[in-house]
Write an enzyme that holds these catalytic residues in place. Structure first.
Site, PDB file in Angstrom:
ATOM      1  N   GLU A 292       5.523 -61.766  27.335  1.00  0.00           N
ATOM      2  CA  GLU A 292       5.134 -63.127  26.931  1.00  0.00           C
ATOM      3  C   GLU A 292       4.743 -64.056  28.077  1.00  0.00           C
ATOM      4  O   GLU A 292       5.414 -65.056  28.356  1.00  0.00           O
ATOM      5  CB  GLU A 292       6.243 -63.758  26.097  1.00  0.00           C
TER       6      GLU A 292
ATOM      7  N   GLU B  79       7.981 -57.358  18.989  1.00  0.00           N
ATOM      8  CA  GLU B  79       9.056 -58.243  18.520  1.00  0.00           C
ATOM      9  C   GLU B  79       8.633 -58.871  17.209  1.00  0.00           C
ATOM     10  O   GLU B  79       7.477 -59.303  17.054  1.00  0.00           O
ATOM     11  CB  GLU B  79       9.343 -59.392  19.509  1.00  0.00           C
TER      12      GLU B  79
END
Ligand code: BGP
Length: 467
Positions: free
Chosen positions: A159, A374
């Site tokens: 991320e 995720e």
């Protein structure tokens, strides 16, 4: 009733800092989060889920519940306590033992080199805004590639988007700066250069495994698709969170449309980027070398045009309705719409995951392969009779898996899913109260208890049938 392919990975995700605890153990160096949590939050990374000691239990449970892949990150500061220089052999030994246990249990480790936890020494030196830290990261990556031969799947960063946003826009990640768009984009860019350098090195040195990157891709929709201001707001939000880093990953440059949006935001808010020719050479060299893209997807956002100043209120305690998000020259998020949302105001919209996967397929046809790395539901779980009846979580995961099955049907190459999280871990800016795990963790005793969702996931992994 939908079905996923036989060779699909049904994984669980973790991250070193959120799971391991043991922040001062066996020579680990400090990270910026240690001080930041102590000073700004009501919790710390101790004890976390004591994964440093309990990983054999979590892997035994994984095997028992059909989880055949695990996302793990290496804490950079366990290997190099100050970010570079002398190696901490105890840290190296810990990860060898951990990977060995994964393989013993038939759980494939997908290993991330950096999951938000830059060593404190480098972080206080500007983190990735400081170009020297790009080199330190690449050296650390090279060390890991050589040392951990048992790893088949590497991820450079987790991320890059939320790191820049958390650190320099929302201000809830260290160093807690708000509304600084120059830093946001520069951090995104420099981290993408670091990613590209590591990928290029991995391929040049001829390692046998696969390498990719994990991006968070929240989908952005206009609140009113017939209102040009809302459409523009969604487009600009998409550039900040998704398009800028996707372009860097797969185009090796920023498209004219992306740069026009970035320039507009910088004109309104101030700032100038340092983008060098040599950066684009590296990005270009790596753009076709990514073996996979990891997509983290939790939510979508609906955007409206907005004329005022920047103002963000982070809902860290799960008080539904407390969020505010409005950015000068960009737009504002509308939360009051007919879409379910979590207590932390994350809008639950599985279609957004489908749309992101298909967007990658269409706009970046050199993507090769996707893992949803995720996805999951943050919830104030109620622990009763040694378990949690988490039907809401089962429902959430089921709906997202269904759209993944649809995307595969429609030609997207998606090879696996990792629920966030394998067991309960603490949340960076929301604490221990926001739980996601398949396995409930009593943080006092560190006992694990399978939730209803764990039994559901086991059946899914065994049959590949989503029901
Ligand atoms: C992602 C991170 C994870 C995890 C997850 C849930 O951004 O990669 O580490 O924290 O989000 O987010 P949160 O803990 O804020 O609910």
């Amino acid at each position: 009733m939908k079905k996923l392919p036989k060779d699909f990975i049904f994984g669980g995700a973790t991250a070193a800092y959120q799971a391991e605890g043991a922040t001062q153990t066996d020579g680990k160096g400090r990270v910026a989060w240690d001080t930041y949590l102590e000073e700004n939050y009501w919790y710390t990374a101790e004890p976390a889920s004591d994964f440093y000691n309990r990983y054999p239990v979590d892997l035994e449970l994984s095997e028992k519940f059909g989880v055949n892949g695990i996302r793990i990150s290496i804490a950079w500061s366990r290997i190099f306590p100050t970010g570079y220089g002398e190696v901490n052999t105890k840290g190296v030994a810990f990860y060898h033992n951990l990977f060995k246990e994964c393989l013993k249990r038939g759980v494939e480790p997908f290993v991330t080199l950096h999951h938000f936890d830059t060593p404190e020494t480098l972080h206080s030196d500007g983190d990735f805004l400081n170009r020297q830290n790009i080199e330190h990261f690449v050296n650390y990556a090279e060390f890991c590639f050589k040392e951990f031969e048992e790893v088949n799947y590497w991820t450079t960063f987790n991320e890059i988007g939320p790191i820049g946003d958390g650190q320099y826009l929302v201000g809830k990640f260290p160093p807690g700066i708000q509304y600084d768009f120059e830093k946001v984009f520069q951090s995104h860019h420099n981290m993408m250069v670091a990613h590209a350098k590591a990928v290029k090195l991995y391929k040049e040195q001829g390692y046998k495994g696969e390498i990719g990157v994990v991006h968070a891709l929240p989908t952005k929709y206009p609140f009113d698709k017939n209102n040009p201001e809302d459409v523009r707001a969604a487009e600009l939000e998409d550039i900040i969170h998704n398009k800028f880093i996707l372009d860097a990953t797969y185009l090796g440059k920023y498209s004219d449309k992306t740069m026009e949006g970035v320039q507009h935001i910088l004109n309104v808010n101030g700032g100038q980027l340092d983008l060098r020719d040599e950066d684009f050479e590296v990005l270009d060299a790596a753009k076709d070398l990514n073996d996979f893209l990891g997509i983290n997807y939790y939510m979508s956002d609906w955007m409206r045009g907005y004329e005022g100043e920047c103002e963000i209120t982070h809902n860290g305690k799960g008080e539904k309705g407390a969020s505010k998000y409005q950015l000068k020259g960009v737009g504002q998020r509308e939360f009051d719409i007919d879409v379910p949302r979590t207590d932390w105001d994350w809008m639950i919209y599985p279609q957004g995951l489908y749309d992101q996967i298909m967007r990658v397929k269409k706009d970046y046809p050199n993507y090769k392969k996707i893992y949803v790395t995720e996805n999951g539901l943050g919830y104030k779980d109620e622990f009763k009779n040694d378990t949690v009846e988490d039907d809401a979580r089962i429902d959430y995961v089921k709906q997202h898996l269904e759209v993944i099955a649809d995307a595969i049907q429609d030609g997207a190459n998606v090879k696996g899913y990792f629920i966030w999280s394998l067991m309960d871990v603490f949340s960076w800016s929301n604490g221990y109260e926001k739980r996601y795990g398949l396995f409930y963790v009593d943080f006092e005793t560190q006992q694990r208890y399978p939730k209803k969702s764990a039994y559901w996931y086991k059946q899914l992994a065994e049959t590949q049938i989503i029901e």
